[in-house]
Design an enzyme around this catalytic site. Structure first.
Site, PDB file in Angstrom:
ATOM      1  N   ASN A  10       0.883  -1.171   0.000  1.00 49.55           N
ATOM      2  CA  ASN A  10       0.000   0.000   0.000  1.00 49.55           C
ATOM      3  C   ASN A  10       0.919   1.219   0.000  1.00 49.55           C
ATOM      4  OD1 ASN A  10      -1.757   2.081   0.509  1.00 49.55           O
ATOM      5  ND2 ASN A  10      -2.219   1.470   2.620  1.00 49.55           N
ATOM      6  N   HIS A  95      -9.425   1.450   4.889  1.00 52.34           N
ATOM      7  CA  HIS A  95      -8.142   1.658   5.579  1.00 52.34           C
ATOM      8  C   HIS A  95      -8.361   2.656   6.723  1.00 52.34           C
ATOM      9  CE1 HIS A  95      -4.075   2.939   6.433  1.00 52.34           C
ATOM     10  NE2 HIS A  95      -3.673   1.805   5.872  1.00 52.34           N
ATOM     11  N   GLU A 167      -5.560  -4.472  10.656  1.00 53.59           N
ATOM     12  CA  GLU A 167      -4.508  -3.477  10.814  1.00 53.59           C
ATOM     13  C   GLU A 167      -4.736  -2.686  12.096  1.00 53.59           C
ATOM     14  OE1 GLU A 167      -2.461  -2.457   6.842  1.00 53.59           O
ATOM     15  OE2 GLU A 167      -4.163  -1.140   7.086  1.00 53.59           O
ATOM     16  N   SER A 210       3.383  -1.989  10.269  1.00 57.96           N
ATOM     17  CA  SER A 210       4.837  -2.109  10.438  1.00 57.96           C
ATOM     18  C   SER A 210       5.386  -3.487  10.071  1.00 57.96           C
ATOM     19  CB  SER A 210       5.249  -1.710  11.857  1.00 57.96           C
ATOM     20  OG  SER A 210       4.888  -0.362  12.112  1.00 57.96           O
TER      21      SER A 210
HETATM   22  P1  PGA Z   1       2.918   0.412   7.515  1.00 56.48           P
HETATM   23  O1  PGA Z   1       1.457   0.677   6.891  1.00 56.48           O
HETATM   24  O2  PGA Z   1       3.399  -0.914   6.974  1.00 56.48           O
HETATM   25  O3  PGA Z   1       3.756   1.563   7.034  1.00 56.48           O
HETATM   26  O4  PGA Z   1       2.758   0.367   8.994  1.00 56.48           O
HETATM   27  C1  PGA Z   1       0.548  -0.369   6.734  1.00 56.48           C
HETATM   28  C2  PGA Z   1      -0.758   0.133   6.157  1.00 56.48           C
HETATM   29  O5  PGA Z   1      -1.189   1.227   6.518  1.00 56.48           O
HETATM   30  O6  PGA Z   1      -1.384  -0.524   5.305  1.00 56.48           O
END
Ligand code: PGA
Length: 248
Positions: A10, A95, A167, A210
């Protein structure tokens, strides 16, 4: 449980044309069809056709958001059918940045999911609790409510095109990953919930927050984690490739 794993990048509102060139030229010689796992990327909508031109074989491209109507007087929005015409194969819906920053409601997200599925796009529907909700002991209640509200009334014949991403908001872009055990606890809950609510317990469940090459293997070792939805670490070609390699 599904067997094929997913690594979905993403990219959010990142990458200049120059950076796109650099990303894709590093992966030019990689044939992604040789991997068992699915490698997908959602660039900014405005970069979709450029990425389609440059991407090698075996990567699917998609969108980070779409409107719930196909066309009309919605200045500034992206039509799901226009995205599909352009070559998008999937869309991320719900999201936490869309929910929190752009105030997208459960009702709106539910309409988007239905429209996108109806069109034949695959949908990655995101859920996740904030740190405050976790500290208040509301992890399961919050995720269950987002599933119930966002996925109600879906045509059962379209469920094969649905993926769900857990998430936790506190893990997105913070460098703090949920431990594999914390993630698995919620994924197990979601597996059962989706089985009961939609009558299907094989919906791929992606973890996001992350994810990076250093932690993907441990996360994927859990029985109910079928892949990763990856922000920051998907922006660098070498890291994206490492993630796909780790997914098998
Ligand atoms: P990140 O974002 O891997 O930078 O934590 C994940 C996401 O928002 O889909």
């Amino acid at each position: 449980m599904s067997t094929k794993r997913y690594i979905v990048g993403n990219w959010k509102m990142n990458h200049s044309l120059k950076e796109l060139d650099a990303f894709w030229s590093q992966l030019k010689s990689t044939d992604f069809t040789k991997f068992e796992s699915n490698a997908w990327i959602a660039p900014q909508g405005i970069h979709l056709s450029k990425c389609l031109e440059m991407a090698g074989s075996g990567i699917k491209l998609g969108a980070q958001n779409c409107h719930h109507k196909l066309s009309g007087a919605f200045t500034g929005e992206a039509s799901p059918s226009a995205l599909k015409d352009m070559g998008a194969e999937f869309v991320i819906i719900g999201h936490s940045e869309r929910r929190a920053i752009f105030n997208e409601s459960h009702e709106e997200l539910n309409l988007k999911v239905k429209t996108a599925l109806e069109l034949g796009l695959k949908v990655i529907f995101c859920v996740g609790e904030t740190l405050q909700e976790r500290n208040e002991g509301r992890v399961f209640a919050v995720n269950q409510n987002q599933i119930h509200q966002g996925l109600k009334g879906i045509d059962p014949s379209k469920l094969g095109s649905l993926l769900v991403a857990y998430e936790p908001v506190w893990a997105i872009g913070t460098g703090v990953t949920a431990s594999p055990e914390q993630a698995e606890e919620v994924h197990h809950f979601l597996r059962e919930l989706l089985g009961k609510f939609l009558g299907r317990n094989s919906i791929p469940l992606l973890y996001g927050g992350s994810v990076k090459p250093a932690n993907i293997k441990d996360l994927l070792s859990k029985p109910n984690i079928d892949g990763g939805l990856v922000g920051g670490a998907s922006l660098k070609a070498s890291d994206f490739l490492k993630l796909v390699e780790a997914a098998g």
